[in-house]
Design an enzyme around this catalytic site. Structure first.
Site, PDB file in Angstrom:
ATOM      1  CG  HIS A   1      -1.830   0.748   1.003  1.00 51.12           C
ATOM      2  ND1 HIS A   1      -3.510   0.807   1.005  1.00 51.12           N
ATOM      3  CD2 HIS A   1      -2.220   3.606   1.053  1.00 51.12           C
ATOM      4  CE1 HIS A   1      -4.394   1.962   1.169  1.00 51.12           C
ATOM      5  NE2 HIS A   1      -2.960   3.194   1.075  1.00 51.12           N
TER       6      HIS A   1
ATOM      7  CG  HIS B   1      -1.640   7.728  -1.337  1.00 53.02           C
ATOM      8  ND1 HIS B   1      -2.029   7.147  -1.952  1.00 53.02           N
ATOM      9  CD2 HIS B   1      -1.288   5.858  -0.198  1.00 53.02           C
ATOM     10  CE1 HIS B   1      -3.693   6.865  -1.128  1.00 53.02           C
ATOM     11  NE2 HIS B   1      -2.994   5.431  -0.005  1.00 53.02           N
TER      12      HIS B   1
ATOM     13  CD  GLN C   1      -7.679  11.473  -1.292  1.00 50.82           C
ATOM     14  OE1 GLN C   1      -6.048  11.128  -1.716  1.00 50.82           O
ATOM     15  NE2 GLN C   1      -8.528  11.229  -0.269  1.00 50.82           N
TER      16      GLN C   1
ATOM     17  CG  HIS D   1      -7.572   4.999   0.885  1.00 49.47           C
ATOM     18  ND1 HIS D   1      -7.312   3.565  -0.451  1.00 49.47           N
ATOM     19  CD2 HIS D   1      -6.812   5.145   1.313  1.00 49.47           C
ATOM     20  CE1 HIS D   1      -6.130   4.034  -0.419  1.00 49.47           C
ATOM     21  NE2 HIS D   1      -5.453   4.730   0.420  1.00 49.47           N
TER      22      HIS D   1
ATOM     23  CD  GLU E   1      -6.638   7.006   5.855  1.00 49.40           C
ATOM     24  OE1 GLU E   1      -6.881   7.127   4.320  1.00 49.40           O
ATOM     25  OE2 GLU E   1      -5.060   7.161   5.635  1.00 49.40           O
TER      26      GLU E   1
ATOM     27  CG  ASP F   1      -1.388   5.864   3.576  1.00 49.52           C
ATOM     28  OD1 ASP F   1      -1.261   5.050   2.025  1.00 49.52           O
ATOM     29  OD2 ASP F   1      -1.787   6.307   4.621  1.00 49.52           O
TER      30      ASP F   1
HETATM   31  N1  17E Z   1      -4.941   9.230   1.046  1.00 47.90           N
HETATM   32  C1  17E Z   1      -5.888   8.981   2.420  1.00 47.90           C
HETATM   33  O1  17E Z   1      -6.984   9.139   1.302  1.00 47.90           O
HETATM   34  N2  17E Z   1      -5.711   7.940   3.098  1.00 47.90           N
HETATM   35  C2  17E Z   1      -4.015   8.440   2.923  1.00 47.90           C
HETATM   36  N3  17E Z   1      -3.784   7.778   4.171  1.00 47.90           N
HETATM   37  C3  17E Z   1      -3.200   9.495   2.094  1.00 47.90           C
HETATM   38  C4  17E Z   1      -4.024   9.708   1.368  1.00 47.90           C
HETATM   39  C5  17E Z   1      -1.549   8.728   1.897  1.00 47.90           C
HETATM   40 FE   FE2 Z   2      -3.966   5.236   1.607  1.00 52.45          FE
END
Ligand code: 17E
Ligand code: FE2
Length: 409
Positions: free
Chosen positions: A53, A55, A148, A206, A209, A305
């Site tokens: 994982h 980006h 995103q 995702h 989070e 990450d």
């Molecule tokens: N974008 C997101 O939504 N969550 C993350 N942890 C990262 C980017 C790194």
């Molecule tokens: Fe991520």
């Protein structure tokens, strides 16, 4: 080629490689005339490390045009939106080329990268698709179409996801906790599950989070995976809200998670940095329940990450640091838990990426492996042992000199 005297799963052995694959594994192999011999000096051999994982599109952008001052996920998304405006294919390729070489030097040969597709020009995605081909001899790159700024909450979000499928991504993402409403969250997950089922792609969401115990995208994702029979082709990344779920709900949820067969990725370094930011004291760590999931037989891997971007000002891509931190944060420091903890960035991650027989030190499989400057994983982890050699299809692709310390008293 024979790699002589290495330690594999606790035993001394030799490895024979021919035409890029392992052809024999066992002690005391006898070289044929002219066969190359590499001395292993009793060092640990592992299958290559897997970054499950990251980006890559945002690496090395920290502070440009502004730093993330609050340290929150949401400010990171705002800062990235500013940087996204300036993306060019050349800019993305230059940064990713640097980072991939750094990762390779730490023994990484497989990477799953999320690439932001909430950009009408899909610039980062085009760059990553080119790199996936250009680097395939040295690094296997899986690309997740990552929305995103949302699928239902971003203008044209569903069309951008479909366009990404047409361009050739490997997996589909979603971001239910960032959608405007719970209804949008559910709709986005249903959309992705159906698109994956019809296109044959993997899923990596995702998922939840956030430190909101009411963020429950995971139950929808797991249910769709179960009902559509997608199981191990689905991954729930981050799932930090699970840290805050009440135990009664978690106990009920665990049954569904087990039945669904989905994978989990935790990013223990970055989520201890990003989560708990709205707490005073006590402050939540916001790392998903790695120990409980693991003990229930569910597959969990670890990821870095971010490397020097709006969500993480630090990071090198060395997965040893991720495992080391992960074990502390999840309180998994029992002797046996430490001894096999490389699995979070080797075999468990291979399962997350659905690598199948493309991965593993076994006769007939590609001769991809790393040699560490230690005799065991326990020592390699504790002493941050360098990867002295990373071999890809039997070819040495990175080399690092062992560290030699002299104490002069
Ligand atoms: N974008 C997101 O939504 N969550 C993350 N942890 C990262 C980017 C790194
Ligand atoms: Fe991520």
């Amino acid at each position: 080629m024979i790699v002589r005297d290495v330690r594999l799963e606790g035993a001394a052995t030799d490895l024979r490689v021919a035409d890029g694959v392992f052809t024999e594994i066992g002690p005391d192999l006898v070289a044929t005339p002219g066969e190359e011999i590499v001395e292993g000096h009793g060092r640990l051999v592992l299958p290559p490390f897997i970054e499950s994982h990251i980006h890559l599109d945002s690496v090395l952008t920290a502070g440009d045009p502004e730093p993330n001052r609050s340290g929150t996920l949401f400010e990171g998304i705002e800062r990235w939106a500013q940087r996204k405006e300036k993306l060019t294919v050349a800019d993305v390729k230059e940064r990713v080329n640097r980072v991939v070489r750094q990762q390779a030097s730490f023994g990484v040969q497989f990477v799953r990268t999320h690439v932001d597709v909430t950009d009408p020009s899909l610039t980062a995605l085009r760059a990553l698709l080119e790199l996936r081909d250009e680097l395939s001899d040295v690094m296997t790159i899986q690309i997740v179409a990552f929305p995103q700024e949302g699928i239902c909450s971003f203008p044209g979000g569903k069309d951008l996801m479909r366009e990404a499928v047409g361009l050739g991504v490997d997996a589909l993402g979603a971001i239910p906790h960032f959608e405007f409403t719970r209804e949008y969250a559910v709709d986005s997950l249903n959309f992705v599950a159906e698109l994956a089922a019809e296109s044959g792609l993997l899923i990596d969401v995702h998922c939840d989070e956030i430190d909101d115990e009411a963020s429950r995208g995971l139950e929808t994702l797991a249910t769709r995976a179960y009902e559509l029979g997608l199981g191990g082709r689905v991954t729930a990344s981050h799932t930090t809200a699970m840290h805050s779920y009440n135990n009664a709900y978690f106990t009920r949820l665990l049954r569904l998670l087990t039945m669904s067969g989905i994978n989990f990725v935790s990013n223990p370094v970055v989520n201890t940095h990003l989560q708990g930011r709205t707490d005073t004291y006590p402050k939540r760590r916001g790392v998903t329940r790695v120990k409980e999931l693991t003990e229930a037989g569910i597959n969990v891997s670890f990821g870095q990450d971010d490397i020097c971007d709006p969500w993480n000002p630090l990071g090198t891509g060395n997965l040893r640091d991720v495992v080391f931190t992960g074990l502390y944060v999840t309180q998994m420091l029992g002797h046996d838990q430490i001894a096999d903890s490389h699995r979070f960035v080797t075999t468990n991650a291979a399962r997350t990426l659905n690598l199948g027989e493309a991965y593993g030190i076994e006769v007939g499989r590609p001769a991809n492996f790393v040699v560490l400057d230690a005799g065991s994983w326990y020592d390699a982890l504790n002493w941050n042992a360098v990867v002295v050699g990373s071999y890809r299809a039997g070819r040495l692709i990175t080399r690092t000199e062992p560290v030699r310390r002299e104490v002069l008293f």
